[in-house]
Design a protein around this motif. Sequence first.
Motif, PDB file in Angstrom:
ATOM      1  N   PHE A  83      74.502  48.369 -34.800  1.00 11.27           N
ATOM      2  CA  PHE A  83      73.422  48.624 -35.738  1.00 11.27           C
ATOM      3  C   PHE A  83      72.673  47.346 -36.111  1.00 11.27           C
ATOM      4  O   PHE A  83      71.472  47.399 -36.366  1.00 11.27           O
ATOM      5  CB  PHE A  83      73.951  49.330 -36.986  1.00 11.27           C
ATOM      6  CG  PHE A  83      74.032  50.818 -36.833  1.00 11.27           C
ATOM      7  CD1 PHE A  83      72.949  51.623 -37.143  1.00 11.27           C
ATOM      8  CD2 PHE A  83      75.181  51.422 -36.346  1.00 11.27           C
ATOM      9  CE1 PHE A  83      73.017  52.995 -36.989  1.00 11.27           C
ATOM     10  CE2 PHE A  83      75.264  52.789 -36.181  1.00 11.27           C
ATOM     11  CZ  PHE A  83      74.180  53.587 -36.497  1.00 11.27           C
ATOM     12  N   PHE A  96      67.436  52.925 -31.182  1.00  4.06           N
ATOM     13  CA  PHE A  96      68.400  53.926 -31.637  1.00  4.06           C
ATOM     14  C   PHE A  96      68.681  54.953 -30.542  1.00  4.06           C
ATOM     15  O   PHE A  96      69.823  55.356 -30.325  1.00  4.06           O
ATOM     16  CB  PHE A  96      67.869  54.627 -32.891  1.00  4.06           C
ATOM     17  CG  PHE A  96      68.666  55.831 -33.294  1.00  4.06           C
ATOM     18  CD1 PHE A  96      69.941  55.692 -33.811  1.00  4.06           C
ATOM     19  CD2 PHE A  96      68.147  57.112 -33.149  1.00  4.06           C
ATOM     20  CE1 PHE A  96      70.691  56.806 -34.181  1.00  4.06           C
ATOM     21  CE2 PHE A  96      68.891  58.227 -33.506  1.00  4.06           C
ATOM     22  CZ  PHE A  96      70.158  58.075 -34.022  1.00  4.06           C
ATOM     23  N   ALA A 100      72.251  55.954 -28.907  1.00  3.42           N
ATOM     24  CA  ALA A 100      72.771  57.328 -28.886  1.00  3.42           C
ATOM     25  C   ALA A 100      73.166  57.732 -27.478  1.00  3.42           C
ATOM     26  O   ALA A 100      74.237  58.319 -27.264  1.00  3.42           O
ATOM     27  CB  ALA A 100      71.715  58.288 -29.436  1.00  3.42           C
ATOM     28  N   ILE A 139      79.435  55.306 -40.762  1.00  6.50           N
ATOM     29  CA  ILE A 139      78.370  55.745 -39.863  1.00  6.50           C
ATOM     30  C   ILE A 139      77.216  56.342 -40.655  1.00  6.50           C
ATOM     31  O   ILE A 139      76.038  56.063 -40.392  1.00  6.50           O
ATOM     32  CB  ILE A 139      78.899  56.778 -38.855  1.00  6.50           C
ATOM     33  CG1 ILE A 139      79.964  56.153 -37.956  1.00  6.50           C
ATOM     34  CG2 ILE A 139      77.760  57.334 -38.005  1.00  6.50           C
ATOM     35  CD1 ILE A 139      79.462  55.098 -37.023  1.00  6.50           C
ATOM     36  N   SER A 140      77.538  57.184 -41.628  1.00  9.50           N
ATOM     37  CA  SER A 140      76.500  57.821 -42.439  1.00  9.50           C
ATOM     38  C   SER A 140      75.651  56.784 -43.166  1.00  9.50           C
ATOM     39  O   SER A 140      74.421  56.881 -43.218  1.00  9.50           O
ATOM     40  CB  SER A 140      77.138  58.782 -43.439  1.00  9.50           C
ATOM     41  OG  SER A 140      76.170  59.414 -44.231  1.00  9.50           O
ATOM     42  N   ARG A 142      75.185  53.637 -42.319  1.00  9.39           N
ATOM     43  CA  ARG A 142      74.390  52.897 -41.345  1.00  9.39           C
ATOM     44  C   ARG A 142      73.192  53.713 -40.880  1.00  9.39           C
ATOM     45  O   ARG A 142      72.075  53.203 -40.766  1.00  9.39           O
ATOM     46  CB  ARG A 142      75.259  52.534 -40.137  1.00  9.39           C
ATOM     47  CG  ARG A 142      76.399  51.584 -40.452  1.00  9.39           C
ATOM     48  CD  ARG A 142      75.951  50.164 -40.391  1.00  9.39           C
ATOM     49  NE  ARG A 142      77.075  49.246 -40.597  1.00  9.39           N
ATOM     50  CZ  ARG A 142      76.947  47.934 -40.599  1.00  9.39           C
ATOM     51  NH1 ARG A 142      75.768  47.380 -40.397  1.00  9.39           N
ATOM     52  NH2 ARG A 142      77.992  47.153 -40.815  1.00  9.39           N
ATOM     53  N   LEU A 143      73.429  54.998 -40.598  1.00 14.35           N
ATOM     54  CA  LEU A 143      72.344  55.850 -40.121  1.00 14.35           C
ATOM     55  C   LEU A 143      71.265  56.037 -41.184  1.00 14.35           C
ATOM     56  O   LEU A 143      70.064  55.929 -40.893  1.00 14.35           O
ATOM     57  CB  LEU A 143      72.890  57.217 -39.706  1.00 14.35           C
ATOM     58  CG  LEU A 143      73.536  57.331 -38.326  1.00 14.35           C
ATOM     59  CD1 LEU A 143      74.095  58.729 -38.137  1.00 14.35           C
ATOM     60  CD2 LEU A 143      72.546  56.989 -37.233  1.00 14.35           C
ATOM     61  N   SER A 144      71.679  56.346 -42.414  1.00 17.64           N
ATOM     62  CA  SER A 144      70.680  56.583 -43.462  1.00 17.64           C
ATOM     63  C   SER A 144      69.878  55.315 -43.730  1.00 17.64           C
ATOM     64  O   SER A 144      68.660  55.372 -43.960  1.00 17.64           O
ATOM     65  CB  SER A 144      71.355  57.086 -44.744  1.00 17.64           C
ATOM     66  OG  SER A 144      72.306  56.159 -45.221  1.00 17.64           O
ATOM     67  N   TYR A 147      67.370  55.076 -40.880  1.00 14.86           N
ATOM     68  CA  TYR A 147      66.286  56.055 -41.011  1.00 14.86           C
ATOM     69  C   TYR A 147      65.319  55.653 -42.125  1.00 14.86           C
ATOM     70  O   TYR A 147      64.102  55.813 -41.997  1.00 14.86           O
ATOM     71  CB  TYR A 147      66.865  57.446 -41.289  1.00 14.86           C
ATOM     72  CG  TYR A 147      67.654  58.027 -40.146  1.00 14.86           C
ATOM     73  CD1 TYR A 147      67.491  57.557 -38.838  1.00 14.86           C
ATOM     74  CD2 TYR A 147      68.586  59.040 -40.352  1.00 14.86           C
ATOM     75  CE1 TYR A 147      68.221  58.084 -37.786  1.00 14.86           C
ATOM     76  CE2 TYR A 147      69.326  59.579 -39.310  1.00 14.86           C
ATOM     77  CZ  TYR A 147      69.138  59.091 -38.029  1.00 14.86           C
ATOM     78  OH  TYR A 147      69.864  59.622 -37.000  1.00 14.86           O
ATOM     79  N   ALA A 167      70.922  61.893 -41.894  1.00 10.72           N
ATOM     80  CA  ALA A 167      72.086  61.230 -41.292  1.00 10.72           C
ATOM     81  C   ALA A 167      73.247  62.208 -41.144  1.00 10.72           C
ATOM     82  O   ALA A 167      73.923  62.231 -40.109  1.00 10.72           O
ATOM     83  CB  ALA A 167      72.507  60.032 -42.153  1.00 10.72           C
ATOM     84  N   ALA A 170      72.428  64.511 -38.252  1.00  7.57           N
ATOM     85  CA  ALA A 170      72.557  63.805 -36.971  1.00  7.57           C
ATOM     86  C   ALA A 170      74.030  63.673 -36.589  1.00  7.57           C
ATOM     87  O   ALA A 170      74.397  63.819 -35.415  1.00  7.57           O
ATOM     88  CB  ALA A 170      71.898  62.437 -37.057  1.00  7.57           C
TER      89      ALA A 170
END
Length: 226
Positions: A83, A96, A100, A139-140, A142-144, A147, A167, A170
């Motif tokens: 990330f 990203f 993925a 993970i959540s 990092r993703l949020s 985004y 997130a 996803a």
Amino acid sequence: MSSQASRSDASRSRLDPAEDRRTRILDAAEACFVRHGFHRATMHDVAVEAGMSPGNLYRYFPSKDAIVAGLAERDRAAVADDFSGIESAPDLMPAFAALARRHLAEAPAEKAVLCVEMWAEATRNPAMAAICRDFEREISSRLSGLYRQAQGRLAAPAPGADPEALARLAMVMADGIMVRRALSPDFATGPVIDAMLALIGAALEGRFDPTGTKPVSASTHPEPAR
């Protein structure tokens, strides 16, 4: 020998002896968990796979739960590295998308099998459940964050979907892909990943909200004529 294995061997040669043994044990544990299943794999199996005595193994990891904690710690470090690379990229979403595809399509199918094994064990093992829960939170988050950063760079026609809700969505989609890869060796991941990325992109741009978190305005969805 694959290029990935060559890179792993080259990286391992730079480790100190103790770290080298830990890495060898973790790699061996992954192989054993995939081959036998987490519940049936024993510490003796891991020791044999790692080419060491059980007594030597217990010096580094006193239990299977400790090995799983070590695997989670290693995965968290890899996620942080992945990330950080995306966040510094000039164009976030292509970076990203590449990440993925690397994790959901290009990684060995054994990784998907290992994930399913861990999730199954988490349903009956509180220690495993806590490890999985902590990793998912990482993970959540990092993703949020990613985004939110992507939305800040977009000149979107409308506010995008809530980053935290997106997130979570996803992660559910990614988990589904992992399960299908574990269960169906011939599962074609490409079209599903493309659809997932298209959905995320449209949600970030405010073209629609698959999370259901944005209020729907009357102007967007007028009432039908009576």
